[in-house]
Design a protein around this motif. Structure first.
Motif, PDB file in Angstrom:
ATOM      1  N   PRO A  91     -22.142  -9.586 -73.867  1.00 56.66           N
ATOM      2  CA  PRO A  91     -21.855  -8.527 -74.839  1.00 56.66           C
ATOM      3  C   PRO A  91     -21.852  -9.011 -76.285  1.00 56.66           C
ATOM      4  O   PRO A  91     -21.979  -8.200 -77.200  1.00 56.66           O
ATOM      5  N   ASP A  92     -21.726 -10.331 -76.477  1.00 60.73           N
ATOM      6  CA  ASP A  92     -21.692 -10.867 -77.844  1.00 60.73           C
ATOM      7  C   ASP A  92     -23.085 -11.188 -78.380  1.00 60.73           C
ATOM      8  O   ASP A  92     -23.219 -11.727 -79.472  1.00 60.73           O
ATOM      9  N   GLU A  93     -24.135 -10.840 -77.608  1.00 62.29           N
ATOM     10  CA  GLU A  93     -25.497 -11.130 -78.041  1.00 62.29           C
ATOM     11  C   GLU A  93     -26.418  -9.934 -77.795  1.00 62.29           C
ATOM     12  O   GLU A  93     -26.415  -9.360 -76.710  1.00 62.29           O
ATOM     13  N   LYS A  94     -27.202  -9.597 -78.801  1.00 58.35           N
ATOM     14  CA  LYS A  94     -28.258  -8.591 -78.669  1.00 58.35           C
ATOM     15  C   LYS A  94     -29.592  -9.306 -78.855  1.00 58.35           C
ATOM     16  O   LYS A  94     -29.803  -9.975 -79.865  1.00 58.35           O
ATOM     17  N   TRP A  95     -30.480  -9.159 -77.892  1.00 60.05           N
ATOM     18  CA  TRP A  95     -31.763  -9.872 -77.921  1.00 60.05           C
ATOM     19  C   TRP A  95     -32.895  -8.899 -78.215  1.00 60.05           C
ATOM     20  O   TRP A  95     -32.976  -7.829 -77.621  1.00 60.05           O
ATOM     21  N   ILE A  96     -33.770  -9.295 -79.138  1.00 63.65           N
ATOM     22  CA  ILE A  96     -34.941  -8.505 -79.518  1.00 63.65           C
ATOM     23  C   ILE A  96     -36.169  -9.395 -79.360  1.00 63.65           C
ATOM     24  O   ILE A  96     -36.232 -10.485 -79.940  1.00 63.65           O
ATOM     25  N   PHE A  97     -37.154  -8.934 -78.601  1.00 65.37           N
ATOM     26  CA  PHE A  97     -38.341  -9.740 -78.308  1.00 65.37           C
ATOM     27  C   PHE A  97     -39.569  -9.111 -78.964  1.00 65.37           C
ATOM     28  O   PHE A  97     -39.953  -7.995 -78.637  1.00 65.37           O
ATOM     29  N   LEU A  98     -40.160  -9.843 -79.898  1.00 67.20           N
ATOM     30  CA  LEU A  98     -41.344  -9.365 -80.612  1.00 67.20           C
ATOM     31  C   LEU A  98     -42.617  -9.858 -79.946  1.00 67.20           C
ATOM     32  O   LEU A  98     -42.636 -10.930 -79.333  1.00 67.20           O
ATOM     33  N   SER A  99     -43.687  -9.092 -80.103  1.00 61.04           N
ATOM     34  CA  SER A  99     -45.012  -9.555 -79.699  1.00 61.04           C
ATOM     35  C   SER A  99     -45.939  -9.488 -80.908  1.00 61.04           C
ATOM     36  O   SER A  99     -45.554  -9.010 -81.976  1.00 61.04           O
ATOM     37  N   SER A 100     -47.163  -9.961 -80.739  1.00 64.91           N
ATOM     38  CA  SER A 100     -48.120  -9.945 -81.842  1.00 64.91           C
ATOM     39  C   SER A 100     -48.461  -8.517 -82.279  1.00 64.91           C
ATOM     40  O   SER A 100     -48.961  -8.296 -83.380  1.00 64.91           O
ATOM     41  N   LYS A 101     -48.177  -7.533 -81.411  1.00 67.17           N
ATOM     42  CA  LYS A 101     -48.422  -6.135 -81.784  1.00 67.17           C
ATOM     43  C   LYS A 101     -47.416  -5.635 -82.812  1.00 67.17           C
ATOM     44  O   LYS A 101     -47.685  -4.666 -83.533  1.00 67.17           O
ATOM     45  N   ASP A 102     -46.257  -6.275 -82.904  1.00 66.68           N
ATOM     46  CA  ASP A 102     -45.218  -5.833 -83.837  1.00 66.68           C
ATOM     47  C   ASP A 102     -45.493  -6.268 -85.270  1.00 66.68           C
ATOM     48  O   ASP A 102     -45.113  -5.579 -86.212  1.00 66.68           O
TER      49      ASP A 102
END
Length: 320
Positions: free
Chosen positions: A33-44
């Motif tokens: 709960p203390d971490e929010k993960w965001i995963f980017l790709s080359s499309k972003d």
């Protein structure tokens, strides 16, 4: 201060690739709960473009960044386009680190490769030896671009106090890898060849003599170690993330494990007209073991079997 305001926002560049997918899997399983993960790709965003890079960092306003994005490829692709590997990766790294500094990101962990080490060196290699000589000529463009991250991290820390560091994994493999035979690294390339040999009843042929020796790390193990680095490792200087020296194997031994995973009855063939590349680059993981003496790595046999099963199940949508 409420729990949400304490939450780390972790942005992962290159999040759709081999290591990013493994980190996504581990982060979802942990569900902290203390971490929010965001995963980017080359499309972003095109991270070669400074404005696009700055805009994507500003959009998500991360507290922490894991920088995985890079132009990557196997030996034969490096031999064809070394200049692209040099210039594209320098631009990406410069844009990401500069944007993180400007946006006040608390910590950045960048991913390097053992190819940053000198070609002519003593073994095993450790973190102090990166700048002791030129890298292997086959992939010097990528190697120098990655090597410069170590210099940049030190400079950003000295001038601006930035907590930028880096990890150096040995050869990575696992589900979601690039299995394209034109530019895959050695193990995913062998797994794809094993798959085709099984499906089409054709010979399983290895490029080169099979004598080069490598240490292989399963992507899920690496994901866990990078996440530990993000949370716990306080040094600016890099740390090697690798299986132990005793776990180094030859390409021929790896090929035999791939043949076993696909239940191939015919023996492995070797095309000795093809280049072997660097013969060995044994890495010393003593620094990692000082911090994590009891970390248990996935066995190579198990990792290859799981990756082979993943490719068989996901072949139509895999990078082949």
């Amino acid at each position: 201060m409420d729990a949400k305001s304490k939450q780390k926002v972790v942005l992962v560049t290159g999040g759709s690739g081999l290591v990013g997918q493994a980190m996504k899997k581990v982060s979802e399983e942990e569900n902290r709960p203390d971490e929010k993960w965001i995963f980017l790709s080359s499309k972003d965003a095109d991270l070669r473009d400074p404005e696009e890079t700055r805009a994507i960092i500003k959009k998500y306003n991360p507290t922490h960044v894991v920088h995985l994005a890079a132009m990557v490829g196997g030996l034969y692709k490096h031999l064809r386009v070394n200049c692209d590997f040099l210039t594209f990766n320098i631009r990406i790294n410069d844009n990401v680190l500069d944007s993180c500094k400007e946006m006040g990101v608390e910590k950045v962990v960048s991913c390097l490769s053992t190819c940053v080490f000198p070609d002519q060196t003593t073994y095993p290699i450790d973190e102090t030896m990166i700048h002791n000589g030129p890298p292997h000529d086959s992939n010097f463009g990528y190697s120098y671009a990655k090597r410069m991250i170590v210099v940049m991290n030190r400079a950003y820390n000295m001038q601006y106090g930035c907590q930028f560091t880096s990890v150096i994994p040995t050869n990575i493999y696992g589900p979601h890898d690039n299995f394209n035979l034109e530019d895959a690294h050695v193990l995913p390339g062998l797994i794809h060849k094993g798959y085709l040999a099984k499906q089409k009843s054709i010979p399983f042929t290895v490029c080169g003599t099979g004598t080069p020796r490598r240490q292989f790390i399963y992507s899920v193990d690496l994901a866990k170690l990078i996440m530990w680095t993000l949370r716990e490792y306080e040094e600016i200087e890099p740390i090697i993330l690798s299986v132990d020296k005793e776990d180094e194997v030859s390409v021929g031994e790896v090929a035999e494990l791939v043949a076993e995973a696909f239940d191939l009855k015919d023996k492995v063939l070797y095309d000795t007209s093809k280049s072997d590349g660097q013969i060995k680059k044994t890495a010393n993981n003593a620094k990692l073991r000082k911090y994590l003496p009891n970390f248990k790595f996935t066995s190579l046999r198990q990792g290859i079997r799981e990756t082979a099963e993943w490719l068989e199940t996901h072949y139509e949508n895999a990078r082949v």
